[in-house]
Design a protein around this motif. Structure first.
Motif, mmCIF file in Angstrom:
data_model
loop_
_atom_site.group_PDB
_atom_site.id
_atom_site.type_symbol
_atom_site.label_atom_id
_atom_site.label_comp_id
_atom_site.label_asym_id
_atom_site.label_seq_id
_atom_site.Cartn_x
_atom_site.Cartn_y
_atom_site.Cartn_z
ATOM 1 N N PHE A 1 0.819 -1.221 0.000
ATOM 2 C CA PHE A 1 0.000 0.000 0.000
ATOM 3 C C PHE A 1 0.848 1.264 0.000
ATOM 4 C CE2 PHE A 1 -2.808 3.082 2.269
ATOM 5 C CZ PHE A 1 -3.874 3.090 1.370
ATOM 6 N N MET A 2 1.924 1.241 0.789
ATOM 7 C CA MET A 2 2.892 2.331 0.830
ATOM 8 C C MET A 2 4.262 1.700 1.052
ATOM 9 S SD MET A 2 0.773 5.217 3.045
ATOM 10 C CE MET A 2 1.464 6.664 2.237
ATOM 11 N N LYS A 3 5.308 2.498 1.088
ATOM 12 C CA LYS A 3 6.641 1.934 1.280
ATOM 13 C C LYS A 3 6.705 1.169 2.603
ATOM 14 C CE LYS A 3 9.294 5.128 -1.606
ATOM 15 N NZ LYS A 3 10.409 6.106 -1.663
ATOM 16 N N ASN A 4 7.166 -0.067 2.516
ATOM 17 C CA ASN A 4 7.295 -0.939 3.693
ATOM 18 C C ASN A 4 5.986 -1.056 4.460
ATOM 19 O OD1 ASN A 4 8.685 -2.673 5.454
ATOM 20 N ND2 ASN A 4 9.269 -0.991 6.808
ATOM 21 N N LYS A 5 4.871 -1.052 3.759
ATOM 22 C CA LYS A 5 3.549 -1.139 4.402
ATOM 23 C C LYS A 5 2.627 -2.008 3.557
ATOM 24 C CE LYS A 5 -0.373 1.879 5.744
ATOM 25 N NZ LYS A 5 -0.200 2.261 7.148
ATOM 26 N N TRP A 6 2.298 -3.180 4.071
ATOM 27 C CA TRP A 6 1.327 -4.074 3.452
ATOM 28 C C TRP A 6 0.044 -3.976 4.269
ATOM 29 C CZ3 TRP A 6 6.448 -4.498 3.456
ATOM 30 C CH2 TRP A 6 7.091 -4.895 2.267
ATOM 31 N N LEU A 7 -1.096 -3.763 3.617
ATOM 32 C CA LEU A 7 -2.330 -3.397 4.321
ATOM 33 C C LEU A 7 -3.512 -4.226 3.849
ATOM 34 C CD1 LEU A 7 -3.939 -1.428 6.174
ATOM 35 C CD2 LEU A 7 -4.140 0.090 4.195
ATOM 36 N N ILE A 8 -4.283 -4.706 4.833
ATOM 37 C CA ILE A 8 -5.559 -5.375 4.586
ATOM 38 C C ILE A 8 -6.638 -4.564 5.270
ATOM 39 C CG2 ILE A 8 -6.855 -7.536 4.766
ATOM 40 C CD1 ILE A 8 -4.194 -8.960 5.273
ATOM 41 N N ALA A 9 -7.647 -4.126 4.533
ATOM 42 C CA ALA A 9 -8.702 -3.277 5.090
ATOM 43 C C ALA A 9 -9.952 -4.086 5.387
ATOM 44 C CB ALA A 9 -9.045 -2.148 4.120
ATOM 45 N N HIS A 10 -10.730 -3.602 6.347
ATOM 46 C CA HIS A 10 -12.059 -4.161 6.558
ATOM 47 C C HIS A 10 -13.004 -3.537 5.536
ATOM 48 C CE1 HIS A 10 -15.898 -5.218 8.385
ATOM 49 N NE2 HIS A 10 -15.235 -6.150 9.061
ATOM 50 N N PRO A 11 -13.907 -4.318 4.944
ATOM 51 C CA PRO A 11 -14.809 -3.768 3.913
ATOM 52 C C PRO A 11 -15.614 -2.556 4.379
ATOM 53 C CG PRO A 11 -14.926 -6.149 3.924
ATOM 54 C CD PRO A 11 -14.076 -5.769 5.109
ATOM 55 N N GLU A 12 -15.843 -2.428 5.679
ATOM 56 C CA GLU A 12 -16.587 -1.273 6.176
ATOM 57 C C GLU A 12 -15.765 0.010 6.118
ATOM 58 O OE1 GLU A 12 -17.987 -2.051 10.095
ATOM 59 O OE2 GLU A 12 -19.366 -3.660 9.479
ATOM 60 N N ARG A 13 -14.462 -0.114 6.023
ATOM 61 C CA ARG A 13 -13.594 1.068 6.035
ATOM 62 C C ARG A 13 -13.405 1.559 4.600
ATOM 63 N NH1 ARG A 13 -12.774 5.182 9.391
ATOM 64 N NH2 ARG A 13 -10.630 5.974 9.342
ATOM 65 N N GLU A 14 -14.430 2.182 4.073
ATOM 66 C CA GLU A 14 -14.421 2.622 2.682
ATOM 67 C C GLU A 14 -13.319 3.643 2.407
ATOM 68 O OE1 GLU A 14 -18.296 3.973 1.641
ATOM 69 O OE2 GLU A 14 -19.255 2.026 1.990
ATOM 70 N N GLN A 15 -12.972 4.410 3.416
ATOM 71 C CA GLN A 15 -11.931 5.425 3.246
ATOM 72 C C GLN A 15 -10.614 4.795 2.798
ATOM 73 O OE1 GLN A 15 -11.302 7.780 6.771
ATOM 74 N NE2 GLN A 15 -9.507 8.819 5.949
ATOM 75 N N LEU A 16 -10.277 3.638 3.356
ATOM 76 C CA LEU A 16 -9.048 2.945 2.961
ATOM 77 C C LEU A 16 -9.198 2.273 1.599
ATOM 78 C CD1 LEU A 16 -7.952 1.220 6.311
ATOM 79 C CD2 LEU A 16 -6.864 3.178 5.185
ATOM 80 N N ILE A 17 -10.345 1.650 1.386
ATOM 81 C CA ILE A 17 -10.569 0.931 0.130
ATOM 82 C C ILE A 17 -10.557 1.894 -1.056
ATOM 83 C CG2 ILE A 17 -12.236 -0.469 -1.148
ATOM 84 C CD1 ILE A 17 -13.077 -1.592 1.634
ATOM 85 N N ASN A 18 -11.114 3.077 -0.869
ATOM 86 C CA ASN A 18 -11.119 4.086 -1.928
ATOM 87 C C ASN A 18 -9.714 4.557 -2.282
ATOM 88 O OD1 ASN A 18 -13.904 3.960 -2.093
ATOM 89 N ND2 ASN A 18 -14.242 5.727 -0.765
ATOM 90 N N LYS A 19 -8.774 4.357 -1.350
ATOM 91 C CA LYS A 19 -7.380 4.720 -1.617
ATOM 92 C C LYS A 19 -6.591 3.554 -2.202
ATOM 93 C CE LYS A 19 -7.091 8.255 2.018
ATOM 94 N NZ LYS A 19 -6.436 8.654 3.283
ATOM 95 N N GLY A 20 -7.256 2.419 -2.391
ATOM 96 C CA GLY A 20 -6.602 1.292 -3.018
ATOM 97 C C GLY A 20 -6.271 0.131 -2.112
ATOM 98 N N ALA A 21 -6.694 0.173 -0.842
ATOM 99 C CA ALA A 21 -6.418 -0.926 0.074
ATOM 100 C C ALA A 21 -7.263 -2.144 -0.275
ATOM 101 C CB ALA A 21 -6.690 -0.489 1.512
ATOM 102 N N HIS A 22 -6.696 -3.318 -0.077
ATOM 103 C CA HIS A 22 -7.396 -4.568 -0.366
ATOM 104 C C HIS A 22 -8.404 -4.870 0.740
ATOM 105 C CE1 HIS A 22 -8.181 -8.684 -1.523
ATOM 106 N NE2 HIS A 22 -7.730 -9.135 -0.363
ATOM 107 N N PRO A 23 -9.697 -5.055 0.429
ATOM 108 C CA PRO A 23 -10.714 -5.333 1.454
ATOM 109 C C PRO A 23 -10.693 -6.802 1.868
ATOM 110 C CG PRO A 23 -11.756 -5.215 -0.696
ATOM 111 C CD PRO A 23 -10.293 -4.907 -0.913
ATOM 112 N N GLY A 24 -9.699 -7.176 2.664
ATOM 113 C CA GLY A 24 -9.461 -8.587 2.925
ATOM 114 C C GLY A 24 -9.742 -9.074 4.337
ATOM 115 N N ILE A 25 -10.304 -8.230 5.201
ATOM 116 C CA ILE A 25 -10.629 -8.691 6.549
ATOM 117 C C ILE A 25 -12.052 -9.219 6.573
ATOM 118 C CG2 ILE A 25 -10.950 -8.039 8.970
ATOM 119 C CD1 ILE A 25 -8.734 -6.037 8.681
ATOM 120 N N LYS A 26 -12.183 -10.495 6.914
ATOM 121 C CA LYS A 26 -13.498 -11.120 7.033
ATOM 122 C C LYS A 26 -13.962 -11.044 8.484
ATOM 123 C CE LYS A 26 -12.564 -14.542 3.392
ATOM 124 N NZ LYS A 26 -12.491 -15.997 3.093
ATOM 125 N N GLY A 27 -15.282 -11.002 8.660
ATOM 126 C CA GLY A 27 -15.820 -10.986 10.013
ATOM 127 C C GLY A 27 -16.076 -9.583 10.518
#
Length: 226
Positions: free
Chosen positions: A190-216
């Motif tokens: 997602f950024m330098k030295n930063k791998w990111l998994i977002a919760h689907p409810e966190r649209e702010q992160l997903i809109n920036k390109g984060a992968h919506p990969g947290i289940k539950g």
């Protein structure tokens, strides 16, 4: 009843432990060998925003210190580092990130960290049922290992939280535009030295390109009012 016991009682929906519990050993360890007072003094003058978290990766005043040189020379093996902070009102999981390096967090207030393990990420998905909460008392410095999934701390009362964040220099800077992604894991970069998994409810992160990969559930940490 201690702050930890009160918070544990409020948050029975998630495994909840004190940072001194042996359950923390796979995730990190306390850092007791350094004097962080120079950094803590700087943090005393900062307010806690109440509308959203504020993360500043690198602060000149915090890096122009004796402790910065000590950590850079020894703890980080003579590699350049950055010192900043994260302050805010957060109380939910929202996402989980990891770095290919250790991170030091210093709790300026009591706070809670929601943690997971990189080993439990499968096909770029992670189940929030595998998250464990740890209570970090004010004044505690902890190392989070590179295999520890983490994100912004959660507050323990409605005043919010403050924490110092120490990482290798350049971490969380924008990625180069010409990066070629070759593996499945690269989709999380997602950024330098930063791998990111977002919760689907966190649209702010997903809109920036984060992968919506947290289940539950998007876990919420409950706290008391002051």
């Amino acid at each position: 009843m201690s702050s930890f016991e009160y918070m544990k009682d409020l948050n029975k929906h998630v495994p909840f432990y004190h940072i001194e519990d042996s359950k923390f050993k796979p995730y990190g360890k306390a850092v007791n060998e350094y004097d962080f007072s120079e950094l803590e003094t700087y943090m005393d003058n900062l307010a806690i925003p109440q509308d959203q978290n504020v993360y500043v990766a690198s602060v000149r005043e915090m890096e122009n210190t004796i402790i910065k040189n000590q950590l850079q020379e020894a703890f980080y093996g003579d590699m350049p580092i950055q010192i900043g902070y994260c302050n805010g009102p957060n109380s939910t999981l929202n996402g989980l990130e990891y770095h290919k390096s250790s991170e030091i967090n210093i709790a300026i207030t009591d706070m809670v960290l929601l943690l997971g393990k990189v080993q439990d990420v499968e096909d770029n998905f992670f189940n929030s049922n595998d998250v464990i909460a740890f209570f970090i008392p004010k004044g505690t410095a902890v190392e989070l290992y590179s295999t520890t999934l983490h994100f912004a701390p959660c507050k323990v009362n409605d005043e919010g939280f403050k924490t110092i964040v120490i990482l290798p220099k350049g971490t969380n800077d924008p990625l180069s535009t010409n990066i070629q992604k070759r593996t499945k894991e690269d989709e999380l970069l997602f950024m330098k030295n930063k791998w990111l998994i977002a919760h689907p409810e966190r649209e702010q992160l997903i809109n920036k390109g984060a992968h919506p990969g947290i289940k539950g559930e998007n876990i919420k940490v409950y706290q008391w009012s002051v």
